[in-house]
Design a protein around this motif. Sequence first.
Motif, short mmCIF file in Angstrom:
data_model
loop_
_atom_site.label_atom_id
_atom_site.label_comp_id
_atom_site.label_asym_id
_atom_site.label_seq_id
_atom_site.Cartn_x
_atom_site.Cartn_y
_atom_site.Cartn_z
N UNK A 295 -28.55 3.18 -50.78
CA UNK A 295 -27.35 2.80 -51.83
C UNK A 295 -27.21 1.29 -51.80
N UNK A 296 -26.41 0.80 -53.15
CA UNK A 296 -26.07 -0.49 -53.06
C UNK A 296 -24.88 -0.92 -52.25
N UNK A 297 -24.01 0.30 -52.19
CA UNK A 297 -22.73 -0.18 -51.47
C UNK A 297 -23.05 0.14 -50.02
N UNK A 298 -22.87 -0.79 -49.04
CA UNK A 298 -23.24 -0.78 -47.62
C UNK A 298 -22.59 0.28 -47.02
N UNK A 299 -21.19 0.74 -47.16
CA UNK A 299 -20.44 1.52 -46.40
C UNK A 299 -20.94 3.02 -46.95
N UNK A 300 -21.73 3.10 -48.09
CA UNK A 300 -22.01 4.51 -48.18
C UNK A 300 -23.41 4.49 -47.38
N UNK A 301 -24.28 3.61 -47.33
CA UNK A 301 -25.43 3.75 -46.41
C UNK A 301 -25.21 4.10 -44.90
N UNK A 302 -24.06 3.32 -44.35
CA UNK A 302 -23.46 3.46 -43.18
C UNK A 302 -23.36 4.95 -42.90
N UNK A 303 -22.47 5.40 -43.62
CA UNK A 303 -21.63 6.61 -43.45
C UNK A 303 -23.10 7.76 -43.34
N UNK A 304 -23.85 7.68 -44.52
CA UNK A 304 -24.94 8.74 -44.61
C UNK A 304 -25.77 8.61 -43.18
N UNK A 305 -26.24 7.32 -42.91
CA UNK A 305 -26.78 6.97 -41.95
C UNK A 305 -26.24 7.31 -40.52
N UNK A 306 -24.89 7.60 -40.28
CA UNK A 306 -24.31 8.02 -39.15
C UNK A 306 -24.36 9.58 -39.07
N UNK A 307 -24.32 10.37 -40.26
CA UNK A 307 -24.28 11.72 -40.29
C UNK A 307 -25.75 12.12 -40.13
N UNK A 308 -26.87 11.25 -40.67
CA UNK A 308 -28.10 11.67 -40.32
C UNK A 308 -28.74 11.48 -39.11
N UNK A 309 -28.16 10.32 -38.42
CA UNK A 309 -28.46 10.00 -37.10
C UNK A 309 -28.12 11.29 -36.03
N UNK A 310 -27.08 11.82 -36.48
CA UNK A 310 -26.24 12.86 -35.49
C UNK A 310 -27.22 14.20 -35.66
N UNK A 311 -27.39 14.28 -37.17
CA UNK A 311 -28.30 15.66 -37.21
C UNK A 311 -29.74 15.51 -36.55
N UNK A 312 -30.39 14.25 -36.61
CA UNK A 312 -31.78 13.89 -35.98
C UNK A 312 -31.49 13.93 -34.56
N UNK A 313 -30.44 13.55 -33.97
CA UNK A 313 -30.20 13.30 -32.56
C UNK A 313 -30.90 12.12 -32.14
N UNK A 314 -30.64 10.94 -33.02
CA UNK A 314 -31.22 9.62 -32.79
C UNK A 314 -30.09 8.81 -32.72
N UNK A 315 -29.77 8.00 -31.53
CA UNK A 315 -28.82 7.08 -31.67
C UNK A 315 -28.81 6.35 -32.63
#
Lengths: 359, 102
Positions: free
Chosen positions: A102-122
């Motif tokens: 995304x262009x907007x950094x916080x959108x990147x960060x939100x999706x990154x947090x959710x995806x990290x949880x799903x993939x069990x990657x800190x």
Amino acid sequence: MAKRDYSLLGPNARQAVETGLAAAEWYHTDIPRKQMKELMQRSDQPAIRDTVMLFACMIVFAAIGIALWPSWWSAPFWLAYGVLYGSAMDSRWHECSHGTAFKTRRYNDWLYQIASFCMVRNPVSWRWSHARHHTDTIIVGRDPEIVAMRPPALFRIALNFLGILDAYDGWTRMLFNASGRIHPEEASYIPEQEQPKVIRIARIWVAIYAATIALAFAMGSILPLMVIGLPRLYGAWHHVLTGVMQHAGLADNVTDHRLNSRTVYINPVSRFIYWNMNYHVEHHMFPMVPYHRLPDLHDAIKHDLPAANTSMWQAYREILPVLRRQLAYEDVFLKRDLPPTAKPYREDFHAAALGAAAE
Amino acid sequence: MPWIDACATNDIDEEDLIRFDYEDRTFAIYHSPDGAYFCTDGLCTHEHVHLEDGLVMEYEIECPKHNATFDYRTGEAKRAPACVNLNTYRTKVEGGRVLIEV
Ligand code: FES
């Protein structure tokens, strides 16, 4: 080359630093700055569209799965949900870790947090480990993300089609970090001031899993775990299938992504799940280009790259025989021809690594 | 500290940067969207890759290697994997030239 030691703290790690392979200058195809700037431009729209689609599909598939549970009719819906949770989230994790989705950094960060949880990657540790994968792609002892080691651990890869080892490692590391500790390998690439974040996130995740397991006990059913946790296993196969193609069978210890990475044309559904990371040489050469511009980047530089594989099937027909030969002789690898329009490989630079090309 | 003539104002597109080498040091000079000029060290504080191929977005420069970002006005590291700020240097424009104080 002597036996490869993939440990980040082992003799190959030291050697890579001593010989200048670690953090070296890498080959880049020339591309005018103006065109590159245009390709790097960020935009929210494509990723918002894809993310809405992704979550909508996940909600619908999970809802139907729950509604039909415990009948076997629910199985296809769980399989579809699982691939989105255990595989599409891998590519979202990846793209957002680069901050390019995304262009907007916080959108990147939100999706990154959710995806990290799903993939069990800190999300903290893996951001650093992935940075290392980009600095030292397939440099033995330096790259923490090598999937197809040599000789290839085929059994390991096979188990990971069901996410078994990766998820096990993720969950045990989560518990380890949640107990307030950082593993020595992690400490080799995570700066000290970031380490408390690793622990805090691990603790939040433990709480989420604890709540899910408690609910499963209360309901006397594994249904809650079908939604959270287990899809990391039963949906992992697609990201392993696409992930293995990225580098398997190609050179290691070189500083030209054309020698160690692979671009493969794949079907549109897989491209949605994999978020265009099938353009893998392009991604490694220019990690600032967002996923939705990789096809354009591919068109701009393909004259300088080995021909892309034409399908997953064709890629695997190329990879599997090399992996089989590596079982007996681990120095074998595939060196692909460049088109006449390409700048040649720097043989002088890669002499040691290229000594044993299979073809 | 001396003022050094680094480049012409029109050498840098708006919202872009160029590399400037001086003696044995290397810098990045930026032209911001509001027409001002800024200067930082040229190398990213993460793994010392040059920022010249990076992307300028408004007042931030993104490193081409691992996408760390810095506010080029203050040098502040805004996004991992960089944790250490960039050094910044004063600039001024005189007669169509950008000067930096290093
Ligand atoms: S070298 Fe700049 S982010 Fe890593």
